[in-house]
Design a protein around this motif. Structure first.
Motif, short mmCIF file in Angstrom:
data_model
loop_
_atom_site.label_atom_id
_atom_site.label_comp_id
_atom_site.label_asym_id
_atom_site.label_seq_id
_atom_site.Cartn_x
_atom_site.Cartn_y
_atom_site.Cartn_z
N ALA A 1 3.79 2.44 7.18
CA ALA A 1 4.57 2.93 6.16
C ALA A 1 6.10 2.32 7.06
CB ALA A 1 3.88 3.85 5.62
N LYS A 2 7.26 2.49 6.68
CA LYS A 2 8.33 2.07 7.39
C LYS A 2 9.50 3.48 7.26
CE LYS A 2 7.49 -2.45 9.29
NZ LYS A 2 8.42 -3.95 8.85
N ASP A 3 9.22 3.09 5.12
CA ASP A 3 9.51 3.64 4.29
C ASP A 3 8.92 4.87 3.36
OD1 ASP A 3 8.32 1.82 2.48
OD2 ASP A 3 9.45 2.17 1.37
N MET A 4 9.54 6.28 3.08
CA MET A 4 8.73 6.94 2.44
C MET A 4 7.39 8.14 3.65
SD MET A 4 9.27 5.52 -1.15
CE MET A 4 8.94 7.46 -2.13
N LYS A 5 7.22 7.55 4.52
CA LYS A 5 6.43 7.36 5.12
C LYS A 5 5.03 8.90 5.29
CE LYS A 5 5.66 5.53 9.64
NZ LYS A 5 5.67 5.62 10.45
N LEU A 6 5.91 10.00 5.06
CA LEU A 6 5.20 11.23 4.73
C LEU A 6 5.53 11.40 3.28
CD1 LEU A 6 8.11 13.84 7.09
CD2 LEU A 6 5.35 12.77 7.26
N LYS B 1 1.68 -9.21 5.75
CA LYS B 1 2.93 -8.61 4.39
C LYS B 1 2.11 -8.18 3.62
CE LYS B 1 4.87 -11.98 1.77
NZ LYS B 1 5.32 -13.15 1.19
N LYS B 2 2.39 -7.09 3.21
CA LYS B 2 1.62 -6.26 1.92
C LYS B 2 1.51 -7.33 0.55
CE LYS B 2 6.46 -4.54 -0.66
NZ LYS B 2 6.89 -3.50 -0.85
N LEU B 3 0.56 -6.55 0.37
CA LEU B 3 -0.81 -7.35 -0.63
C LEU B 3 0.29 -6.55 -1.92
CD1 LEU B 3 -4.26 -7.69 0.48
CD2 LEU B 3 -2.43 -8.73 0.32
N PHE B 4 0.51 -5.87 -2.20
CA PHE B 4 1.22 -4.76 -3.54
C PHE B 4 1.38 -4.44 -3.86
CE2 PHE B 4 -3.76 -4.64 -3.17
CZ PHE B 4 -4.24 -5.43 -4.63
N ALA C 1 -15.47 6.39 -1.10
CA ALA C 1 -14.42 7.74 -0.94
C ALA C 1 -13.27 8.06 -0.38
CB ALA C 1 -14.45 8.16 -2.46
N MET C 2 -14.69 8.98 0.64
CA MET C 2 -13.79 9.40 1.97
C MET C 2 -13.75 8.47 2.59
SD MET C 2 -12.95 11.44 3.74
CE MET C 2 -14.21 13.39 3.07
N VAL C 3 -13.98 7.49 2.85
CA VAL C 3 -14.13 6.37 4.20
C VAL C 3 -12.29 5.71 3.20
CG1 VAL C 3 -14.41 4.01 5.25
CG2 VAL C 3 -15.92 5.99 5.05
N LEU C 4 -12.17 4.93 2.30
CA LEU C 4 -11.30 4.45 2.26
C LEU C 4 -9.85 5.43 2.00
CD1 LEU C 4 -11.98 2.30 -1.74
CD2 LEU C 4 -11.97 1.64 0.86
N THR C 5 -10.16 6.65 1.51
CA THR C 5 -9.26 7.55 2.02
C THR C 5 -8.56 8.15 2.96
OG1 THR C 5 -9.62 8.77 0.07
CG2 THR C 5 -8.51 9.87 1.16
N ILE C 6 -9.48 8.00 4.14
CA ILE C 6 -8.87 7.93 5.34
C ILE C 6 -8.19 7.11 5.70
CG2 ILE C 6 -10.25 8.27 8.24
CD1 ILE C 6 -12.51 9.91 6.16
N VAL C 7 -9.37 5.91 5.24
CA VAL C 7 -8.45 4.77 6.43
C VAL C 7 -6.96 4.12 5.93
CG1 VAL C 7 -8.40 2.23 6.26
CG2 VAL C 7 -10.32 3.67 7.00
N THR C 8 -6.40 4.71 4.40
CA THR C 8 -5.34 4.47 4.30
C THR C 8 -4.03 5.23 4.51
OG1 THR C 8 -6.67 4.51 1.51
CG2 THR C 8 -4.04 4.81 1.38
N ILE C 9 -4.97 6.87 5.28
CA ILE C 9 -3.91 7.47 5.71
C ILE C 9 -4.04 6.89 6.86
CG2 ILE C 9 -3.56 9.74 7.07
CD1 ILE C 9 -5.26 10.50 4.66
N ILE C 10 -4.40 6.12 7.23
CA ILE C 10 -4.74 6.31 9.01
C ILE C 10 -3.03 5.08 8.45
CG2 ILE C 10 -5.53 4.87 10.81
CD1 ILE C 10 -7.66 6.85 10.34
N VAL C 11 -3.12 3.56 7.75
CA VAL C 11 -2.49 2.62 7.56
C VAL C 11 -1.58 2.78 7.63
CG1 VAL C 11 -2.65 0.91 6.32
CG2 VAL C 11 -4.55 0.94 7.05
#
Length: 517
Positions: free
Chosen positions: A56-61, A2-5, A41-51
């Motif tokens: 993401a199921k909606d509004m992925k792009l 489940k998503k956390l936020f 900051a860089m690692v979190l951004t890269i991880v977020t983009i990958i995840v």
């Protein structure tokens, strides 16, 4: 999983705009801690983009590109601002500086006259070169002529000019927030009054209010009222300032969102009594708050409060749902677009931290307190506790000063100060038009006398001087506690209870160890 936020576009854009700013600014600060922050900051951004690309199921792009664009834009904005700051106003040495006095002259703690100039020029080889921003002069006392430098007067002075060193220390942000780009040190014996008073409308009105306050109040309380109204502590009695600082209620002296809240509350009450609709409230309250923000110089906290007030009243007028986190994120984005380095300013973090604490925690605490106290009291307790929790990390990290009694002091002082401020705001406006109309200012004096007594009592009980390492650990655990406690996370009830309990106990342990070790 489940998503956390719950996904909020503005919150996401805001967070990764900050990540981009942190990433680039770390290379300018160039120490180990900020290099690590840049990497995080860089690692979190890269991880977020990958995840987001995978999950993401909606509004992925949109989700992927918004993160990437916000990060890159934050970095480029930081780089551009850093280069502009480094390559403008590069004056160094003794020069004649002339400009218009734009603030009341006051004496600093070191006994120097402080004179702020706008529309300033530096004379280089007989040629006047315009300064981008204000110039702040520090003049050694000589014959007392600086006392005659009133707002609107034009002066010229020979001073040792320098640019505030570009750094991430609070002194730099003090100058940045006041739009000061040059400082000058010299003697008032070399300063000469060369022009008559040239005051703009805002300055004239502020001086009228100051005269009204002085007419009805003695020196100490008129200066206290003026400080609370416009945030100018230049002439405030040092003893009063220290009392408010020691007790943790010094935010009452700084123009902040709290003061905007007082004004909005007062106007809403008056308009509600007049049966005004939401559209009328929007077109009355927003211009008043804007003018107040203009008079106060659009400080960080005031700008944040103005944007959030605008969004709230606009959405109410349009019968739309208001989301505090999105509104706060919008305010953050606007301020960082103007000056990205403000994320390192204590004022920025205190203002946004307090509101974030209220948004995330106040509802939960209010539910708890309502089982014991009356609704209004439980709401006041919840807001005071939530705002205090939101500001503790900044107070701990920036000032290395923790007051365990400040929560109680704020709970007692804020309600009284809010009534005092609304009385003072109303009658100072009337008094500026016709001085006898300011008679209600006497009530302000007695209410603030009570607040000062509260400050003296709790200021004497302040604990400070904690171990820095434990303060850092405490701050991060407190942030974790806030996240787990918040209704904005989608943990199961048992998970939320356990995680909150563990992080809360660990944070409390670090708090104790900070004073023991």
């Amino acid at each position: 999983m489940k998503k956390l936020f719950n996904y909020r576009p503005l919150v996401s854009i805001c967070l990764f705009l900050i990540a981009g700013i942190v990433f680039v600014s770390g290379f300018y600060i160039a120490d180990v801690f900020h290099f690590v922050m840049s990497a995080v900051a860089m690692v979190l951004t890269i991880v977020t983009i990958i995840v987001k690309s995978v999950k993401a199921k909606d509004m992925k792009l949109f989700k992927v590109f918004s993160v990437l664009i916000a990060f890159v834009f934050g970095g480029l904005l930081t780089l551009t601002n850093a280069e502009i700051i480094s390559n403008t106003n590069n004056f160094e040495g003794f020069y004649n500086v002339h400009g218009r006095v734009c603030e009341d002259v006051y004496v600093s703690e070191k006994g120097k006259y402080v004179v702020s100039l706008d529309h300033a020029y530096v004379i280089v080889n007989g040629e006047s070169k315009k300064v981008n921003g204000k110039v702040m002069l520090y003049l050694e006392a000589d014959d007392g002529r600086s006392k005659d430098f009133e707002i609107g007067s034009t002066i010229i002075s020979k001073v040792n000019v320098s640019k505030p060193k570009f750094s991430f220390k609070q002194t730099y942000f003090y100058y940045a927030n006041k739009h000061v780009s040059l400082t000058g040190y010299g003697s008032e014996g070399y300063a000469t009054l060369i022009g008559t008073k040239d005051r703009n409308l805002a300055q004239k009105y502020k001086l009228s209010i100051k005269d009204s306050l002085s007419y009805w109040l003695d020196e100490n309380y008129s200066e206290l009222a003026y400080t609370m109204l416009f945030g100018d502590r230049g002439e405030l009695d040092e003893d009063i300032s220290e009392v408010f600082q020691a007790s943790g209620i010094a935010h009452l002296l700084a123009v902040s969102g709290l003061h905007v809240g007082f004004i909005v509350t007062l106007l809403s009450f008056i308009l509600g009594f007049c049966k005004a609709n939401d559209k009328t409230k929007f077109f009355v309250v927003v211009p008043v708050v804007f003018i107040y923000a203009l008079l106060c110089g659009f400080t960080i906290s005031i700008t944040r409060a103005f944007i959030m007030t605008f969004v709230l009243l606009y959405l109410k007028m349009r019968r739309k749902e208001y989301d505090g986190l999105s509104s706060l994120s919008l305010a953050c984005i606007v301020i960082l677009l103007i000056c990205p380095f403000q994320i390192y300013s204590a004022g920025f973090r205190l203002s946004f931290g307090a509101v974030l604490g209220i948004i995330l925690l106040a509802i939960t605490f209010e539910r708890w307190f309502s089982r014991i106290f009356h609704n209004k009291l439980s709401s006041a307790l919840a807001i005071a506790l939530s705002a205090t929790i939101g500001t503790i990390p900044t107070l701990a990290l920036c000032f290395k000063n923790l007051s365990i009694f400040s929560i109680v002091a704020n709970i007692l002082a804020i309600p009284i100060a809010s009534v005092a401020f609304m009385i003072m705001f109303s009658f100072s406006i009337f008094g500026a038009i016709f001085k006898p109309f300011g008679f209600g200012l006497v009530a302000f004096k007695w209410l603030m006398y009570v607040v000062t007594i509260i400050g003296k009592i709790f200021g004497s009980l302040t604990f400070a001087g904690a171990s820095y390492q434990w303060i850092i650990a405490f701050s991060f655990l407190l942030v974790a506690f806030v996240m787990f406690m918040s209704d904005f996370t989608f943990f199961e009830k048992k998970q939320k209870t356990w995680l909150s309990a563990v992080s809360g106990v660990l944070a409390l342990g670090c708090f104790v160890l900070a004073f023991v070790l």
